[in-house]
Scaffold this active site. Sequence first.
Site, short mmCIF file in Angstrom:
data_model
loop_
_atom_site.label_atom_id
_atom_site.label_comp_id
_atom_site.label_asym_id
_atom_site.label_seq_id
_atom_site.Cartn_x
_atom_site.Cartn_y
_atom_site.Cartn_z
N CYS A 14 0.87 -1.17 0.00
CA CYS A 14 0.00 0.00 0.00
C CYS A 14 0.91 1.22 0.00
O CYS A 14 2.13 1.09 0.03
CB CYS A 14 -1.02 -0.01 1.14
SG CYS A 14 -0.36 0.09 2.80
N CYS A 88 -2.41 1.18 -4.06
CA CYS A 88 -1.19 1.87 -4.50
C CYS A 88 -1.21 2.10 -6.00
O CYS A 88 -0.34 2.73 -6.56
CB CYS A 88 0.09 1.14 -4.07
SG CYS A 88 0.56 -0.26 -5.08
N CYS A 92 2.93 0.28 -8.30
CA CYS A 92 3.46 -1.06 -8.13
C CYS A 92 4.02 -1.58 -9.45
O CYS A 92 3.31 -1.61 -10.45
CB CYS A 92 2.35 -1.98 -7.63
SG CYS A 92 2.97 -3.56 -7.08
#
Length: 137
Positions: A14, A88, A92
């Site tokens: 996150c 996120c 990522c």
Amino acid sequence: MNKHQPMPSVLFVCVHNAGRSQMAAAYLSHLAGGRIEVRSAGSAPADSVNPAAVEAMAEEGIDISSNRPKVLSDQAVKDSDVVITMGCGDACPFFPGKRYEDWKLEDPAGQGIEGVRPIRDEIKARIQQLITELLPS
């Protein structure tokens, strides 16, 4: 799982690595009993773990008070079989051959223990489901 099969590994990501990903990683470590390798990281890690998340997990008998948010690295993603993101988004890195899941969970940041408990409980339910998928009996 036989001893010739590598241990499955899961990475929780996150943004701040201070709440959701810390709770998820703690639950997975606790409930899988060391049969799954667990990592967590954040794309923009906070200075410390959310105190309400620490308190919520303590109610479950899991101590995450000494955990520290870590920065997300490409290597952590490469080393993991399953990558679970929690808000996120595009931060990522994507590598082919990995299993990616995005768990839509409310952000516990700025919420007191009353607001964090339902998030914790939803994470626990998802972790229990994940364990049944990764460790078929």
